[in-house]
Every structure is written in structure tokens, then in C-alpha cells.
Design an enzyme around this catalytic site. Structure first.
Site, PDB file in Angstrom:
ATOM      1  N   HIS A 270       0.873  -1.271   0.024  1.00  0.00           N
ATOM      2  CA  HIS A 270       0.072  -0.094  -0.189  1.00  0.00           C
ATOM      3  C   HIS A 270       0.770   1.210  -0.035  1.00  0.00           C
ATOM      4  CE1 HIS A 270      -3.240   2.620   1.014  1.00  0.00           C
ATOM      5  NE2 HIS A 270      -3.974   1.878   0.726  1.00  0.00           N
ATOM      6  N   ASP A 327      -7.611  -5.302  -0.386  1.00  0.00           N
ATOM      7  CA  ASP A 327      -8.431  -6.068  -1.616  1.00  0.00           C
ATOM      8  C   ASP A 327      -7.906  -7.661  -1.684  1.00  0.00           C
ATOM      9  OD1 ASP A 327      -7.561  -3.401  -3.287  1.00  0.00           O
ATOM     10  OD2 ASP A 327      -9.263  -4.063  -3.278  1.00  0.00           O
TER      11      ASP A 327
HETATM   12  C1  SDX Z   1      -6.090   0.037  -3.184  1.00  0.00           C
HETATM   13  O1  SDX Z   1      -4.424   4.484  -1.984  1.00  0.00           O
HETATM   14  C2  SDX Z   1      -5.329   4.125  -1.543  1.00  0.00           C
HETATM   15  O2  SDX Z   1      -5.646   4.438  -0.466  1.00  0.00           O
HETATM   16  C3  SDX Z   1      -5.914   2.904  -2.313  1.00  0.00           C
HETATM   17  C4  SDX Z   1      -6.833   1.920  -1.704  1.00  0.00           C
HETATM   18  C5  SDX Z   1      -8.108   2.677  -1.065  1.00  0.00           C
HETATM   19  O3  SDX Z   1      -8.928   2.341  -0.464  1.00  0.00           O
HETATM   20  O4  SDX Z   1      -8.301   3.467  -2.177  1.00  0.00           O
HETATM   21  O5  SDX Z   1      -6.128   1.491  -0.303  1.00  0.00           O
HETATM   22  C6  SDX Z   1      -7.085   0.730  -2.612  1.00  0.00           C
HETATM   23  O6  SDX Z   1      -5.746   0.584  -4.422  1.00  0.00           O
HETATM   24  C7  SDX Z   1      -5.054  -0.865  -2.375  1.00  0.00           C
HETATM   25  C8  SDX Z   1      -4.185  -1.173  -3.298  1.00  0.00           C
HETATM   26  C9  SDX Z   1      -4.455  -2.283  -4.143  1.00  0.00           C
HETATM   27  N1  SDX Z   1      -3.123  -2.894  -5.269  1.00  0.00           N
HETATM   28  C10 SDX Z   1      -2.583  -4.026  -5.217  1.00  0.00           C
HETATM   29  O7  SDX Z   1      -2.898  -4.956  -4.199  1.00  0.00           O
HETATM   30  C11 SDX Z   1      -1.595  -4.110  -6.176  1.00  0.00           C
HETATM   31  C12 SDX Z   1      -0.392  -4.851  -5.898  1.00  0.00           C
HETATM   32  N2  SDX Z   1       0.319  -3.755  -4.724  1.00  0.00           N
HETATM   33  C13 SDX Z   1       1.412  -3.021  -5.424  1.00  0.00           C
HETATM   34  O8  SDX Z   1       1.152  -2.782  -7.038  1.00  0.00           O
HETATM   35  C14 SDX Z   1       2.017  -1.881  -4.550  1.00  0.00           C
HETATM   36  O9  SDX Z   1       1.933  -2.561  -3.355  1.00  0.00           O
HETATM   37  C15 SDX Z   1       1.160  -0.361  -4.603  1.00  0.00           C
HETATM   38  C16 SDX Z   1       0.858   0.066  -5.873  1.00  0.00           C
HETATM   39  C17 SDX Z   1       0.031  -0.866  -3.814  1.00  0.00           C
HETATM   40  C18 SDX Z   1       1.726   0.221  -3.375  1.00  0.00           C
HETATM   41  O10 SDX Z   1       2.967   0.375  -4.015  1.00  0.00           O
HETATM   42  P1  SDX Z   1       4.251   1.213  -3.478  1.00  0.00           P
HETATM   43  O11 SDX Z   1       3.848   1.493  -2.001  1.00  0.00           O
HETATM   44  O12 SDX Z   1       4.493   2.236  -4.105  1.00  0.00           O
HETATM   45  O13 SDX Z   1       5.200   0.452  -3.418  1.00  0.00           O
HETATM   46  P2  SDX Z   1       6.733   0.541  -4.525  1.00  0.00           P
HETATM   47  O14 SDX Z   1       5.891   0.236  -5.664  1.00  0.00           O
HETATM   48  O15 SDX Z   1       7.253   1.666  -4.074  1.00  0.00           O
HETATM   49  O16 SDX Z   1       7.293  -0.806  -4.223  1.00  0.00           O
HETATM   50  C19 SDX Z   1       7.997  -0.782  -2.928  1.00  0.00           C
HETATM   51  C20 SDX Z   1       8.778  -2.038  -3.045  1.00  0.00           C
HETATM   52  C21 SDX Z   1       9.291  -2.431  -4.517  1.00  0.00           C
HETATM   53  O17 SDX Z   1      10.405  -3.234  -4.367  1.00  0.00           O
HETATM   54  P3  SDX Z   1      11.846  -2.439  -4.289  1.00  0.00           P
HETATM   55  O18 SDX Z   1      11.984  -1.606  -5.642  1.00  0.00           O
HETATM   56  O19 SDX Z   1      12.142  -1.737  -2.976  1.00  0.00           O
HETATM   57  O20 SDX Z   1      13.236  -3.531  -4.225  1.00  0.00           O
HETATM   58  O21 SDX Z   1       8.064  -3.192  -2.637  1.00  0.00           O
HETATM   59  C22 SDX Z   1       7.752  -3.898  -3.736  1.00  0.00           C
HETATM   60  C23 SDX Z   1       8.070  -3.264  -5.072  1.00  0.00           C
HETATM   61  O22 SDX Z   1       8.644  -3.858  -5.827  1.00  0.00           O
HETATM   62  N3  SDX Z   1       6.265  -4.257  -3.971  1.00  0.00           N
HETATM   63  C24 SDX Z   1       5.867  -5.499  -3.965  1.00  0.00           C
HETATM   64  C25 SDX Z   1       4.539  -5.187  -3.988  1.00  0.00           C
HETATM   65  N4  SDX Z   1       4.106  -4.242  -3.533  1.00  0.00           N
HETATM   66  C26 SDX Z   1       5.396  -3.482  -3.702  1.00  0.00           C
HETATM   67  N5  SDX Z   1       6.384  -6.798  -4.405  1.00  0.00           N
HETATM   68  C27 SDX Z   1       5.565  -7.678  -4.590  1.00  0.00           C
HETATM   69  N6  SDX Z   1       4.234  -7.610  -4.365  1.00  0.00           N
HETATM   70  C28 SDX Z   1       3.758  -6.391  -4.184  1.00  0.00           C
HETATM   71  N7  SDX Z   1       2.250  -6.391  -4.171  1.00  0.00           N
END
Ligand code: SDX
Length: 392
Positions: A270, A327
């Protein structure tokens, strides 16, 4: 107070607005709507009461709630000509594509009489959206399966009315399990608002230009559809189905750690929560209860539990503070309620409409609100002279 936020990744963001609606403490897993902890609202309130709270800032007294419920109930119908818009979609169009289109076209029925300077007309536009989105959503689903749409029954409460419009078929009486309506009402409460998430920020940005509320909410639906946002609930179920069995879980976790795989654990991580999403905790407990009460034994629940267990003890996820989000479990409950997978994000949109219209009203009532105009860090060329095509 500075309005500057720095994420764990070092990414900084400046506050896009001031708002009194929802408070999130991502480090401590706190979520409050108008100061009320989500756990208390989940236990004691109803979705329609929460919609009133988000819009008006206070929980309603008996008379205020009765008036609000009457207003919403008596604005659930769609204009008959509006219903015909559905027939312009391909039968297999994704319901989110239909919802975006239907909401955007809603302006053609209600916008030309809407005076945005009039607070009461703004309030009624918000009521119309809360009232009509379930009717439109159910009609989109029924169109996609070749069923005639159903008229809203005003003698039913909000969520039961929606389930009736989704599921009722002419040829047989509808047996609605009250557990289903209560479970869906709770999911709607948990999804109603969430501060400046991508879709709510979209609604506010579009609203800041003076666009009509129907266009604003249509833009919010479009933003919600993405798999990184509201589309994640549909993606989680597809991921769990692809994993298939608990003994495939570890390989999925390992694949999600491999940057080259392009695979992420959907439902994990998140932008703001670097602790458990408080909604995920509530939904996880609810999952077990609802499946037991409905007598549903879904093997995907065991896959989800094993996946959560494996990820939460894996350094990659622990170091990056990646926890299950709202989710992760919701799709399993929607499936148990008989909601088709392609309708999961539509469920999210129905609930989030309450938050979107609350934010739109807050912005429209804020004399200091200015047009949203994000800036950028320019990374392009310095100034250079035009070269004629024979010199390129
Ligand atoms: C919702 O904003 C809100 O409030 C949204 C929401 C709402 O109620 O409106 O809460 C609803 O959208 C919830 C989120 C649903 N999305 C997912 O579940 C999709 C999977 N999650 C990711 O795509 C991701 O975690 C995000 C987009 C939700 C958040 O991304 P961040 O915080 O920007 O994390 P990041 O992209 O900066 O990643 C940080 C690190 C990275 O690795 P490094 O570059 O540090 O090595 O964590 C890794 C990412 O690769 N990472 C994941 C991951 N999420 C982040 N690795 C594996 N699986 C994941 N799900």
C-alpha cells in the site's frame, strides 16, 4: 502541517488538498471516517449511515437518517432513455467500462438543470449518485449476461435492493440470504472512503475545474479500474486461482520477489499503510464467518491464508513493509456472495461513490479550493532550433 509527505521509498509527495473527511495513519494502521475508527463503524453502523456521515460530518439522528434514506430511496430509478444507453455496449464489455460510460452520460440527463452555485442542488446531485450507481451497476451486469434490468424496489433497504436488482430473475422468486446483505453492507462501509487515493484525488482534480459531479465520478471510476488500485480485488482472485493449491504458494512468493518476473502479489502492499491495512484485518475475520454462515467451502481461502502466512514471514515483504491490503480477502467474500469476478471492482465503485461525492461536496463548499494543477520535474531537452526535414 507542512503538507510534505515522504514515503519509505524516499518518494515525497505534497498534500493535494485539505480535508476533514478521512484520517489515515499508515505506520500504525489507523483509519477514521470523520473521527470515528473504522472498527467501530464496521461493528455498529450501516453503509447508508456512513454515507451520511462522510457527506455531512456527523452521524445522523433518527429523523435526519429517515429523511436521508427516503431521499436516496426515491432517486434510485434511471431515466428510461438512459437505460437504452446500455444497448450501445458490446454484450461482453467489462462492467467497469459500461459504468464509466453510463456515469459520464448521466450528465446529459441531469447536468443541464444543475446549478453548481446552489448548495442544495449540489447536495441533491450527490444523493442522486449514491442512489443511482447501484441501479446502473446492476443493469450493467444484467446486460452483460443477457438479462433484462430490474427496477429498484423502494421497500427494500439499500444493499438488499441492490442484490435484488443484481440477482432477481423473472422466472423464480428470489431467496436472499440476510447474511449476504449484511456482509456486503460491511464491505461497502470498509470501501466507502480512503483519504486521497488515486480515484478520490481524480474526482477532486476534475471537480476543481468546475466540471459536473457526474463527470467527476465517471473519472473516479476510470481511475479505480486500474489493477494497482481498485482493480486489485479482481486481480487477487485471478492470482489465487492461478496459484490453485497451497503447495504452489511458495513459488508464487518467490516469483513476486523476482523483479524480472513482472509479477506482484496482488492484494499486498500500500502507498500509505506500512503496517496492516485495518480493513484487511476486519475482512479477513469476516471471510471465515461469512463462508461458515453461507456454508461455502472455498479452497481459495486456504490458498490465501497460506500466501499471507508465507509472505508475512519472508524478509523481502517484511523489509518492504508489504502487508495484505483491503483487496486481499474481499474477492473471496464477493465470490461466496455469488458476485461474478468482473463485478468485484464495480462493488468497490458503488461503495467509494459515497466517499467521492463527500470529497466533491467538501471541495465545492471550500471557498479556498483552487483548480488542481500539479507541476513536474522537467527532464527533457534544453532549448534548441528547428531543423528543416532535409537537414534531419
Ligand atoms: C487500493 O491509495 C489507497 O488508499 C488505495 C486503496 C483505497 O482504499 O483507495 O487502499 C485501495 O488501491 C489498495 C492497493 C491495491 N493494489 C494492489 O494490491 C496491487 C499490488 N500492490 C502493489 O502494486 C503496490 O504495493 C502498490 C501500488 C499498492 C503500492 O506500491 P508502493 O507503496 O508504491 O510500493 P512500491 O511500488 O514503491 O514498491 C516498494 C517495493 C518495491 O520493491 P523495491 O523496488 O524496493 O525492491 O515493494 C515492492 C516493489 O517492487 N512491492 C511489491 C508489491 N508491492 C510493492 N512486491 C511484490 N508484491 C507486491 N504487491
Amino acid at each position: 502541517e507542512t503538507g510534505l509527505f515522504t514515503y519509505d521509498s524516499g518518494f515525497t509527495a505534497t498534500a493535494s488538498c485539505r480535508s476533514a473527511i478521512t484520517y489515515i495513519d499508515g505506520d500504525n494502521g489507523v483509519l477514521m471516517y470523520r473521527g470515528y475508527p473504522i472498527e467501530q463503524l464496521a461493528e455498529h453502523s450501516s453503509f447508508l449511515e456512513v454515507a451520511y456521515l462522510l457527506m455531512n460530518g456527523e452521524l445522523p439522528g433518527k429523523d435526519d437518517f429517515a429523511t436521508f434514506e427516503h431521499e436516496v430511496t426515491h432517486h434510485t430509478m434511471m431515466h428510461e432513455a438512459f437505460r437504452t444507453f446500455l444497448f450501445g455496449f458490446r454484450h461482453d464489455a467489462h462492467p467497469m467500462a459500461m459504468l464509466v460510460g453510463m456515469l459520464g452520460s448521466m450528465a446529459s440527463f441531469y447536468h443541464n438543470t444543475l446549478d453548481l452555485e446552489d448548495a442544495e442542488q449540489r447536495r441533491m446531485a450527490a444523493i442522486r449518485l449514491i442512489a443511482k450507481v447501484p441501479t446502473i451497476a446492476a443493469a450493467c451486469h444484467r446486460y452483460s449476461i443477457g438479462w433484462p434490468s430490474r427496477y429498484p424496489k423502494n421497500n427494500l433497504e439499500y444493499v438488499t435492493r441492490f442484490l435484488h436488482m443484481m440477482k432477481e430473475v423473472p422466472s423464480e422468486p428470489l431467496e436472499l440470504n440476510p447474511v449476504a446483505a449484511k456482509a456486503l453492507d460491511l464491505l461497502f462501509i470498509l470501501h466507502a472512503d480512503h483519504e486521497q487515493n488515486a480515484s478520490t484525488s481524480t474526482v477532486r482534480l476534475v471537480g476543481s475545474t468546475g466540471a459536473n459531479p457526474y463527470a467527476c465520478v465517471a473519472a473516479g471510476v476510470a481511475a479505480l479500474w486500474g489493477p494497482a488500485h481498485g482493480g486489485a480485488n479482481e486481480a487477487v482472485l485471478k492470482m489465487l486461482e492461478e496459484i490453485g493449491r497451497p503447495d504452489n504458494v511458495q513459488s508464487a512468493v518467490d516469483k513476486a520477489k523476482d523483479k524480472n518476473s513482472g509479477f506482484r502479489l496482488m492484494g499486498f502492499g500500500h502507498r500509505v499503510y506500512k503496517n496492516f491495512d485495518p480493513r484487511a484485518k476486519i475482512i479477513r475475520e469476516m471471510c471465515h464467518k461469512v463462508l461458515n454462515e453461507l456454508g461455502v467451502n472455498d479452497p481459495l481461502l486456504e490458498v490465501a491464508m497460506k500466501l499471507e502466512e508465507a509472505a508475512l514471514k519472508d524478509d523481502y515483504f517484511v523489509q518492504r513493509k508489504l502487508y495484505p491490503n483491503v483487496d486481499f480477502y474481499s474477492g473471496i467474500i464477493y465470490k461466496a456472495l455469488g458476485i461474478p469476478t468482473e463485478m468485484f471492482t464495480v462493488m468497490f465503485a458503488i461503495a467509494r461513490t459515497a466517499g467521492w461525492v463527500a470529497h466533491w461536496l467538501e471541495q465545492q463548499n471550500d471557498p479556498e479550493a483552487k483548480i488542481g494543477r500539479p507541476r513536474q520535474i522537467y527532464t527533457g531537452y534544453d532549448a534548441r532550433d528547428y531543423a528543416s526535414i532535409d537537414k534531419r
